[in-house]
Design a protein around this motif. Structure first.
Motif, PDB file in Angstrom:
ATOM      1  N   THR A 306       0.876  -1.185   0.000  1.00  0.00           N
ATOM      2  CA  THR A 306       0.000   0.000   0.000  1.00  0.00           C
ATOM      3  C   THR A 306       0.908   1.229   0.000  1.00  0.00           C
ATOM      4  O   THR A 306       2.096   1.125   0.293  1.00  0.00           O
ATOM      5  CB  THR A 306      -0.906   0.048   1.249  1.00  0.00           C
ATOM      6  N   ILE A 307       0.332   2.379  -0.330  1.00  0.00           N
ATOM      7  CA  ILE A 307       1.122   3.619  -0.356  1.00  0.00           C
ATOM      8  C   ILE A 307       0.294   4.724   0.309  1.00  0.00           C
ATOM      9  O   ILE A 307      -0.942   4.716   0.210  1.00  0.00           O
ATOM     10  CB  ILE A 307       1.483   4.036  -1.808  1.00  0.00           C
ATOM     11  N   ILE A 308       0.975   5.647   0.954  1.00  0.00           N
ATOM     12  CA  ILE A 308       0.292   6.812   1.538  1.00  0.00           C
ATOM     13  C   ILE A 308       0.449   7.991   0.582  1.00  0.00           C
ATOM     14  O   ILE A 308       1.563   8.427   0.303  1.00  0.00           O
ATOM     15  CB  ILE A 308       0.897   7.178   2.915  1.00  0.00           C
ATOM     16  N   HIS A 309      -0.686   8.468   0.060  1.00  0.00           N
ATOM     17  CA  HIS A 309      -0.675   9.657  -0.807  1.00  0.00           C
ATOM     18  C   HIS A 309      -1.410  10.795  -0.099  1.00  0.00           C
ATOM     19  O   HIS A 309      -2.604  10.866  -0.191  1.00  0.00           O
ATOM     20  CB  HIS A 309      -1.357   9.389  -2.150  1.00  0.00           C
ATOM     21  N   TYR A 310      -0.766  11.642   0.705  1.00  0.00           N
ATOM     22  CA  TYR A 310       0.669  11.800   0.865  1.00  0.00           C
ATOM     23  C   TYR A 310       0.955  11.978   2.356  1.00  0.00           C
ATOM     24  O   TYR A 310       0.137  12.587   3.042  1.00  0.00           O
ATOM     25  CB  TYR A 310       1.168  13.017   0.076  1.00  0.00           C
ATOM     26  N   PRO A 311       2.060  11.475   2.858  1.00  0.00           N
ATOM     27  CA  PRO A 311       2.276  11.481   4.312  1.00  0.00           C
ATOM     28  C   PRO A 311       2.568  12.868   4.902  1.00  0.00           C
ATOM     29  O   PRO A 311       2.246  13.111   6.058  1.00  0.00           O
ATOM     30  CB  PRO A 311       3.474  10.553   4.499  1.00  0.00           C
ATOM     31  N   ILE A 312       3.198  13.759   4.129  1.00  0.00           N
ATOM     32  CA  ILE A 312       3.509  15.108   4.645  1.00  0.00           C
ATOM     33  C   ILE A 312       2.896  16.153   3.712  1.00  0.00           C
ATOM     34  O   ILE A 312       3.259  16.234   2.541  1.00  0.00           O
ATOM     35  CB  ILE A 312       5.036  15.348   4.722  1.00  0.00           C
ATOM     36  N   PRO A 313       1.935  16.923   4.199  1.00  0.00           N
ATOM     37  CA  PRO A 313       1.325  17.933   3.316  1.00  0.00           C
ATOM     38  C   PRO A 313       2.347  19.017   2.929  1.00  0.00           C
ATOM     39  O   PRO A 313       3.289  19.284   3.688  1.00  0.00           O
ATOM     40  CB  PRO A 313       0.194  18.538   4.163  1.00  0.00           C
ATOM     41  N   PRO A 314       2.154  19.632   1.754  1.00  0.00           N
ATOM     42  CA  PRO A 314       3.114  20.638   1.289  1.00  0.00           C
ATOM     43  C   PRO A 314       3.428  21.729   2.316  1.00  0.00           C
ATOM     44  O   PRO A 314       4.588  22.133   2.440  1.00  0.00           O
ATOM     45  CB  PRO A 314       2.422  21.230   0.048  1.00  0.00           C
ATOM     46  N   ALA A 337      -3.667  13.342   6.198  1.00  0.00           N
ATOM     47  CA  ALA A 337      -2.320  12.783   5.992  1.00  0.00           C
ATOM     48  C   ALA A 337      -2.059  11.607   6.941  1.00  0.00           C
ATOM     49  O   ALA A 337      -1.275  10.715   6.626  1.00  0.00           O
ATOM     50  CB  ALA A 337      -1.263  13.874   6.181  1.00  0.00           C
ATOM     51  N   ASP A 338      -2.737  11.607   8.094  1.00  0.00           N
ATOM     52  CA  ASP A 338      -2.583  10.509   9.061  1.00  0.00           C
ATOM     53  C   ASP A 338      -3.559   9.365   8.805  1.00  0.00           C
ATOM     54  O   ASP A 338      -3.446   8.310   9.413  1.00  0.00           O
ATOM     55  CB  ASP A 338      -2.818  11.027  10.489  1.00  0.00           C
ATOM     56  N   GLU A 339      -4.553   9.582   7.953  1.00  0.00           N
ATOM     57  CA  GLU A 339      -5.629   8.593   7.762  1.00  0.00           C
ATOM     58  C   GLU A 339      -5.599   7.864   6.422  1.00  0.00           C
ATOM     59  O   GLU A 339      -6.100   6.750   6.315  1.00  0.00           O
ATOM     60  CB  GLU A 339      -7.001   9.302   7.815  1.00  0.00           C
ATOM     61  N   VAL A 340      -5.091   8.531   5.386  1.00  0.00           N
ATOM     62  CA  VAL A 340      -5.286   7.978   4.042  1.00  0.00           C
ATOM     63  C   VAL A 340      -4.343   6.812   3.749  1.00  0.00           C
ATOM     64  O   VAL A 340      -3.207   6.767   4.230  1.00  0.00           O
ATOM     65  CB  VAL A 340      -5.114   9.054   2.925  1.00  0.00           C
ATOM     66  N   LEU A 341      -4.844   5.879   2.953  1.00  0.00           N
ATOM     67  CA  LEU A 341      -4.037   4.763   2.486  1.00  0.00           C
ATOM     68  C   LEU A 341      -4.573   4.338   1.120  1.00  0.00           C
ATOM     69  O   LEU A 341      -5.788   4.202   0.937  1.00  0.00           O
ATOM     70  CB  LEU A 341      -4.136   3.589   3.470  1.00  0.00           C
TER      71      LEU A 341
END
Ligand SMILES: *Cc1c(COP(=O)(O)O)cnc(C)c1O
Length: 364
Positions: A306-314, A337-341
């Protein structure tokens, strides 16, 4: 069973002979950059999107950089953009010395149009509508606001090839559509590529000049300081092949998404819904989870990527520290950013692979 988050070999295999034949044809042509394949692709893609013009370039980021340059963004100008977006969206603005003004996302993970107007100042010049994950922003609301305040609208369509808003393809609604053909995108090349779409003839001419060192001619007469942002013949040829199959490829993604939506039943997994008025080409199948990191680790143990899009917001990236934002400035974005997968989603994913992922998600 080992399942990657994405497997690009599979989508090549679906139409392998067509790609391979086209590659050999281009290699044998003796012409490798900005030629007939690029011209044909530009015509075909403009036709597919329903825009008057398409101009190929080297990447999605270049398309954004060129778009903001052509609409005249310069130092001090503000561009409104969703805080929950990819770093390239922001870089396209700041490479022109513009200032990104962030707006929180709504429950469809795209810009909350009801929060745009409060961010408009005397310096606001444009809105960047990023159609994240494969669905459209609320383009009615965005276009209304833009008209009311005389703002330009640039669409970032890098994750939404084929997405429609109320019967019209995205990328043909705002002033300029920016496209990436990075290999993982729905219309992905076999290397880097990008394009701009527009109905504005002057813009299209400027795109062509900028991408080629600021020269209207092929060589050696330079009117402005441009870039080298050309599209390869090989990529354009392969994109033409894939464009013929894009609707089928998006339909396959929808079938996989339907299975996730219908068969995943777990209180810790909330699939992202699609905004009424938009369809979805599922560039990513994104879920929100209150136990995201645990879920990701569990899937990894079960050999599911799985990938996190995106872990750190701009706004929290080191590159944008100069903007002066801090943690807590955009709580919805930071929560996302802490929830999405992003679950495995790719063309050529087998039924057994889908069964396995769904079973493991339900067993979590
Ligand atoms: C991929 C992407 C880009 C950048 O495209 P590149 O071709 O990698 O430069 C821009 N915006 C979004 C939303 C993207 O997903």
């Amino acid at each position: 069973m080992k399942i990657a988050a994405n497997d690009l070999k599979r989508q090549h295999d679906l139409y392998a002979k067509e790609y391979d034949d086209k590659a050999v044809e281009v290699l044998n042509s003796g012409w490798y950059v900005l030629g007939n394949e690029v011209k044909k692709f530009e015509e075909e893609f403009a036709g597919y999107i329903g825009s008057e013009y398409c101009v190929g370039c080297a990447s999605g980021l270049d398309a954004l950089q060129i778009a903001f340059r052509v609409i005249g963004i310069r130092e001090g100008d503000e561009v409104i953009v969703c805080a929950h977006s990819y770093i390239a969206c922001v870089m396209g603005i700041t490479m022109n010395r513009g200032t990104p003004v962030f707006v929180e996302p709504d429950r469809y993970d795209n810009i909350d149009a009801s929060k745009i107007e409060e961010k408009i100042t005397d310096y606001t010049k444009a809105i960047l509508a990023v159609h994240l994950y494969g669905q459209s922003c609320d383009m009615d609301a965005i276009m209304d606001i833009a008209r009311k305040h005389s703002l330009k609208v640039v669409e970032d369509c890098a994750q939404a090839h084929g997405t429609m808003w109320k019967g019209k393809k995205i990328g043909s609604i705002g002033d300029i559509g920016c496209w990436s053909f990075y290999p993982t995108k729905n219309l992905g090349a076999f290397g880097d590529g990008g394009a701009l779409t527009t109905d504005n003839k002057t813009y299209a001419e400027e795109f062509r000049v900028i991408r080629n060192y600021g020269s209207k001619k092929l060589h050696y007469e330079n009117d402005i300081i441009g870039m080298n942002s050309r599209l390869d013949e090989l990529q354009a040829g392969l994109l033409r092949v894939k464009l013929n199959h894009l609707d089928d490829l998006n339909a396959e993604r929808n079938r996989i998404a339907e299975r996730y939506l219908n068969e995943v039943d777990n209180p810790h997994i909330r699939p992202l819904m699609t905004r009424p008025g938009s369809n979805n080409v599922y560039h990513q199948f994104v879920i929100h989870s209150d136990r995201r990191d645990e879920l990701m680790a569990y899937l990894k143990e079960n050999e599911i990527g799985t990938i996190i899009h995106y872990p750190i917001p701009p706004h929290l990236q080191v590159a944008y520290a100069y903007l002066g934002h801090k943690k807590g400035d955009f709580p919805v974005t930071e929560k996302y950013a802490d929830e999405v997968l992003s679950l495995p989603m790719y063309n050529g994913m087998s039924e057994e692979e889908q069964d396995y992922v769904i079973a493991k998600l339900n067993a979590f």
